[in-house]
Design an enzyme around this catalytic site. Sequence first.
Site, PDB file in Angstrom:
ATOM      1  N   LYS A  79       2.707  -6.487  -4.795  1.00  0.00           N
ATOM      2  CA  LYS A  79       1.362  -5.935  -5.029  1.00  0.00           C
ATOM      3  C   LYS A  79       1.480  -4.515  -5.544  1.00  0.00           C
ATOM      4  O   LYS A  79       2.285  -3.733  -5.024  1.00  0.00           O
ATOM      5  CB  LYS A  79       0.611  -5.938  -3.676  1.00  0.00           C
ATOM      6  CG  LYS A  79      -0.789  -5.376  -3.725  1.00  0.00           C
ATOM      7  CD  LYS A  79      -1.838  -6.467  -3.856  1.00  0.00           C
ATOM      8  CE  LYS A  79      -3.217  -5.947  -4.172  1.00  0.00           C
ATOM      9  NZ  LYS A  79      -3.394  -5.578  -5.598  1.00  0.00           N
ATOM     10  N   LYS A 103       4.924   1.516   0.985  1.00  0.00           N
ATOM     11  CA  LYS A 103       3.521   1.795   1.307  1.00  0.00           C
ATOM     12  C   LYS A 103       2.914   0.609   2.074  1.00  0.00           C
ATOM     13  O   LYS A 103       2.283   0.774   3.123  1.00  0.00           O
ATOM     14  CB  LYS A 103       2.763   2.016  -0.001  1.00  0.00           C
ATOM     15  CG  LYS A 103       1.349   2.495   0.135  1.00  0.00           C
ATOM     16  CD  LYS A 103       0.699   2.672  -1.237  1.00  0.00           C
ATOM     17  CE  LYS A 103       1.499   3.592  -2.138  1.00  0.00           C
ATOM     18  NZ  LYS A 103       0.835   3.837  -3.427  1.00  0.00           N
ATOM     19  N   LYS A 115       4.668  -3.054  -9.549  1.00  0.00           N
ATOM     20  CA  LYS A 115       3.964  -2.065 -10.367  1.00  0.00           C
ATOM     21  C   LYS A 115       4.161  -2.415 -11.835  1.00  0.00           C
ATOM     22  O   LYS A 115       5.190  -2.975 -12.203  1.00  0.00           O
ATOM     23  CB  LYS A 115       4.522  -0.662 -10.107  1.00  0.00           C
ATOM     24  CG  LYS A 115       3.566   0.452 -10.479  1.00  0.00           C
ATOM     25  CD  LYS A 115       2.531   0.669  -9.383  1.00  0.00           C
ATOM     26  CE  LYS A 115       1.705   1.898  -9.592  1.00  0.00           C
ATOM     27  NZ  LYS A 115       1.110   2.366  -8.348  1.00  0.00           N
ATOM     28  N   THR A 199      -8.792   4.732  -2.104  1.00  0.00           N
ATOM     29  CA  THR A 199      -7.596   5.593  -2.132  1.00  0.00           C
ATOM     30  C   THR A 199      -7.966   6.970  -1.595  1.00  0.00           C
ATOM     31  O   THR A 199      -7.285   7.529  -0.716  1.00  0.00           O
ATOM     32  CB  THR A 199      -7.052   5.697  -3.579  1.00  0.00           C
ATOM     33  OG1 THR A 199      -6.817   4.370  -4.056  1.00  0.00           O
ATOM     34  CG2 THR A 199      -5.791   6.520  -3.638  1.00  0.00           C
ATOM     35  N   ASN A 230      -9.824   8.846 -10.246  1.00  0.00           N
ATOM     36  CA  ASN A 230     -10.247   7.998  -9.126  1.00  0.00           C
ATOM     37  C   ASN A 230      -9.856   8.615  -7.783  1.00  0.00           C
ATOM     38  O   ASN A 230     -10.684   8.765  -6.890  1.00  0.00           O
ATOM     39  CB  ASN A 230      -9.650   6.594  -9.284  1.00  0.00           C
ATOM     40  CG  ASN A 230      -9.990   5.695  -8.117  1.00  0.00           C
ATOM     41  OD1 ASN A 230      -9.287   5.695  -7.103  1.00  0.00           O
ATOM     42  ND2 ASN A 230     -11.083   4.969  -8.219  1.00  0.00           N
ATOM     43  N   SER A 358      -7.411  -3.134  -1.388  1.00  0.00           N
ATOM     44  CA  SER A 358      -7.038  -4.211  -2.315  1.00  0.00           C
ATOM     45  C   SER A 358      -6.665  -5.461  -1.531  1.00  0.00           C
ATOM     46  O   SER A 358      -7.003  -6.582  -1.934  1.00  0.00           O
ATOM     47  CB  SER A 358      -5.841  -3.789  -3.173  1.00  0.00           C
ATOM     48  OG  SER A 358      -6.270  -3.082  -4.309  1.00  0.00           O
TER      49      SER A 358
HETATM   50  N1  LIG Z   1      -6.304   4.371  -8.296  1.00  0.00           N
HETATM   51  C1  LIG Z   1      -5.746   4.019  -7.153  1.00  0.00           C
HETATM   52  O1  LIG Z   1      -6.269   3.164  -6.423  1.00  0.00           O
HETATM   53  C2  LIG Z   1      -4.485   4.653  -6.692  1.00  0.00           C
HETATM   54  C3  LIG Z   1      -3.926   5.717  -7.364  1.00  0.00           C
HETATM   55  N2  LIG Z   1      -2.813   6.309  -6.858  1.00  0.00           N
HETATM   56  C4  LIG Z   1      -2.172   7.412  -7.529  1.00  0.00           C
HETATM   57  O2  LIG Z   1      -3.069   8.489  -7.697  1.00  0.00           O
HETATM   58  C5  LIG Z   1      -2.690   9.251  -8.854  1.00  0.00           C
HETATM   59  C6  LIG Z   1      -3.901   9.373  -9.763  1.00  0.00           C
HETATM   60  O3  LIG Z   1      -4.342   8.065 -10.094  1.00  0.00           O
HETATM   61  P1  LIG Z   1      -5.865   7.746 -10.406  1.00  0.00           P
HETATM   62  O4  LIG Z   1      -6.735   8.754  -9.785  1.00  0.00           O
HETATM   63  O5  LIG Z   1      -6.061   6.326 -10.123  1.00  0.00           O
HETATM   64  O6  LIG Z   1      -5.851   7.915 -11.987  1.00  0.00           O
HETATM   65  P2  LIG Z   1      -7.065   8.250 -12.947  1.00  0.00           P
HETATM   66  O7  LIG Z   1      -6.654   7.740 -14.256  1.00  0.00           O
HETATM   67  O8  LIG Z   1      -8.346   7.790 -12.380  1.00  0.00           O
HETATM   68  O9  LIG Z   1      -7.087   9.838 -12.945  1.00  0.00           O
HETATM   69  C7  LIG Z   1      -5.985  10.603 -13.300  1.00  0.00           C
HETATM   70  C8  LIG Z   1      -6.408  12.055 -13.306  1.00  0.00           C
HETATM   71  O10 LIG Z   1      -5.259  12.870 -13.413  1.00  0.00           O
HETATM   72  C9  LIG Z   1      -5.511  13.849 -14.409  1.00  0.00           C
HETATM   73  N3  LIG Z   1      -4.258  14.318 -14.964  1.00  0.00           N
HETATM   74  C10 LIG Z   1      -3.414  13.706 -15.823  1.00  0.00           C
HETATM   75  N4  LIG Z   1      -2.390  14.521 -16.101  1.00  0.00           N
HETATM   76  C11 LIG Z   1      -2.590  15.658 -15.404  1.00  0.00           C
HETATM   77  C12 LIG Z   1      -1.886  16.878 -15.265  1.00  0.00           C
HETATM   78  N5  LIG Z   1      -0.737  17.059 -15.916  1.00  0.00           N
HETATM   79  N6  LIG Z   1      -2.391  17.838 -14.462  1.00  0.00           N
HETATM   80  C13 LIG Z   1      -3.546  17.639 -13.799  1.00  0.00           C
HETATM   81  N7  LIG Z   1      -4.256  16.511 -13.879  1.00  0.00           N
HETATM   82  C14 LIG Z   1      -3.781  15.540 -14.675  1.00  0.00           C
HETATM   83  C15 LIG Z   1      -6.379  13.142 -15.415  1.00  0.00           C
HETATM   84  O11 LIG Z   1      -7.059  14.051 -16.255  1.00  0.00           O
HETATM   85  C16 LIG Z   1      -7.311  12.399 -14.478  1.00  0.00           C
HETATM   86  O12 LIG Z   1      -8.341  13.260 -14.031  1.00  0.00           O
HETATM   87  C17 LIG Z   1      -1.513   8.498  -9.483  1.00  0.00           C
HETATM   88  O13 LIG Z   1      -0.311   9.035  -9.005  1.00  0.00           O
HETATM   89  C18 LIG Z   1      -1.689   7.087  -8.945  1.00  0.00           C
HETATM   90  O14 LIG Z   1      -0.482   6.360  -8.938  1.00  0.00           O
HETATM   91  C19 LIG Z   1      -2.267   5.917  -5.670  1.00  0.00           C
HETATM   92  C20 LIG Z   1      -2.797   4.877  -4.968  1.00  0.00           C
HETATM   93  C21 LIG Z   1      -3.904   4.115  -5.452  1.00  0.00           C
HETATM   94  O1  LIG Z   2      -4.422  -1.478  -4.975  1.00  0.00           O
HETATM   95  C1  LIG Z   2      -3.293  -1.836  -5.159  1.00  0.00           C
HETATM   96  O2  LIG Z   2      -2.906  -2.992  -5.077  1.00  0.00           O
HETATM   97  C2  LIG Z   2      -2.212  -0.838  -5.507  1.00  0.00           C
HETATM   98  C3  LIG Z   2      -2.689   0.506  -5.921  1.00  0.00           C
HETATM   99  C4  LIG Z   2      -1.510   1.285  -6.402  1.00  0.00           C
HETATM  100  O3  LIG Z   2      -1.033   1.056  -7.490  1.00  0.00           O
HETATM  101  C5  LIG Z   2      -0.878   2.263  -5.532  1.00  0.00           C
HETATM  102  O4  LIG Z   2      -1.136   2.276  -4.337  1.00  0.00           O
HETATM  103  O5  LIG Z   2      -0.056   3.043  -6.032  1.00  0.00           O
END
Ligand SMILES: NC(=O)C1=CN([C@@H]2O[C@H](COP(=O)(O)OP(=O)(O)OC[C@H]3O[C@@H](n4cnc5c(N)ncnc54)[C@H](O)[C@@H]3O)[C@@H](O)[C@H]2O)C=CC1
Ligand SMILES: O=C(O)CCC(=O)C(=O)O
Length: 424
Positions: A79, A103, A115, A199, A230, A358
């Site tokens: 997952k 995790k 992933k 998250t 997000n 999830s």
């Molecule tokens: N979406 C989810 O459910 C989950 C996300 N994550 C992790 O959270 C982190 C962010 O993911 P999301 O919020 O989902 O992505 P997203 O695509 O929704 O947002 C990413 C954000 O990071 C910013 N960003 C990109 N490069 C940057 C930089 N160099 N400096 C500052 N900001 C920057 C973007 O502008 C955007 O605001 C990642 O590491 C992801 O693996 C972890 C667990 C679950």
């Molecule tokens: O919701 C999921 O299955 C995984 C989300 C994810 O990619 C993460 O936790 O880094």
Amino acid sequence: MVATQKLQNEEEVLNPYQIVQEQIETAAAILGLDRDIVEILKRPKRVLTVSIPVKMDDGSTRVFEGYRSQHSDAIGPTKGGIRFHPGVTIDEVRALSMWMSFKCGVVSLPYGGGKGGIIVDPHTLSKGELERLSRGFMEAIADIVGPDKDIPAPDVYTTPQIMSWMMDTYSRMKGYNNPGVITGKPLIVGGSKGRNEATARGCAYVIAEAMKDLGKELKGATVAIQGFGNAGRIAADLLSQEGCKIVAVSDSKGAIYNPAGLDLATVEELKDNSSILDYDSKYHLQNPEEILELDVDILVPAALENVITRKNADKVKAAIVAEAANGPTTPDADKILFEKGIIVIPDILANAGGVTVSYFEWVQNLMNYYWSEDEVNSKLKDVITQAYWAVRSLANEHNVDFRTGAYMISMKRIAEAIKTRGWV
Ligand SMILES: NC(=O)C1=CN([C@@H]2O[C@H](COP(=O)(O)OP(=O)(O)OC[C@H]3O[C@@H](n4cnc5c(N)ncnc54)[C@H](O)[C@@H]3O)[C@@H](O)[C@H]2O)C=CC1
Ligand SMILES: O=C(O)CCC(=O)C(=O)O
């Protein structure tokens, strides 16, 4: 500062695949784990590389490269999310799949880690090109995913709409509706209430526990958040609802900082309609990376890997670093932060709320019976709070950082499954 001095003489490891292998070795040594098991854990079981030809709007065809890595299926199906980013590499995807296994272990989900990623900047694609790329990727990986095999989800620059296109492609290939193949979907096609916020919500829950642990008030605590997507943006909202003062946020374009607190509603409006850099220019940080070094109570890295390294770890002033992002802190930086007495709530715990909900989404899809948002959130709170205290107790018992404590919990669990299955 012994560790710090020693670190100056060696090259810092920044390859995420090597980093996760180092993290595994650290926890394995304390657990006294069988070498056979450690060798299994140190690499993914399968990594698929795919080429995805996409018909572009101008009539040309572009071929994109993508990956799906499946680390361990000892506990259950794999997952984890799918990332669309120009910086994606096969080693990054491998590492991200391994972090997913650990995790899922920390929060006791019946999953291993997976992933995926595509090397692309989705912001340069039209909606039609993005849809064709998303459907093409699902078609390319369809043989190795499925509700009982490997269940993708959103990650950086992927959205519920993209999950919906992928689910639809898989369902069409199978000839029947198959919502359980992917999570993070829009509600109308089988998404779960609360998944979009999960998250960040999980992250806010562990921050609340850590603040209690330190005997500090959440109300009035100052927070800096790197990444306003997000994870980061919703964390800002939830923490501000708890009375925290969000003093700094950043995204890929830059960072803003007001020690008296940002006007979050304005920041959100600007993010939606133009750029956070349209916020009053007197609050712009000249160097966006300085957001990590601000004098705040809570720092939330919520963007990408390797942002807290040997170079800046000594300058981090927060009492708590809650890793909403995956892999923001290098092992060298971990050592420095631990010496400084900073609590680092590791990614595999701090952002586990996403995969936990999830899991709830997948369970609801399999039952075809859907829960209220309160039910989802209260189950999430139980899971995450319990995991926080389990990690914290083990870490303190062994005098190690929380990351090592979290790995120990997970690795013990996966090792037991590996032994019980008779793989070693
Ligand atoms: N979406 C989810 O459910 C989950 C996300 N994550 C992790 O959270 C982190 C962010 O993911 P999301 O919020 O989902 O992505 P997203 O695509 O929704 O947002 C990413 C954000 O990071 C910013 N960003 C990109 N490069 C940057 C930089 N160099 N400096 C500052 N900001 C920057 C973007 O502008 C955007 O605001 C990642 O590491 C992801 O693996 C972890 C667990 C679950
Ligand atoms: O919701 C999921 O299955 C995984 C989300 C994810 O990619 C993460 O936790 O880094």
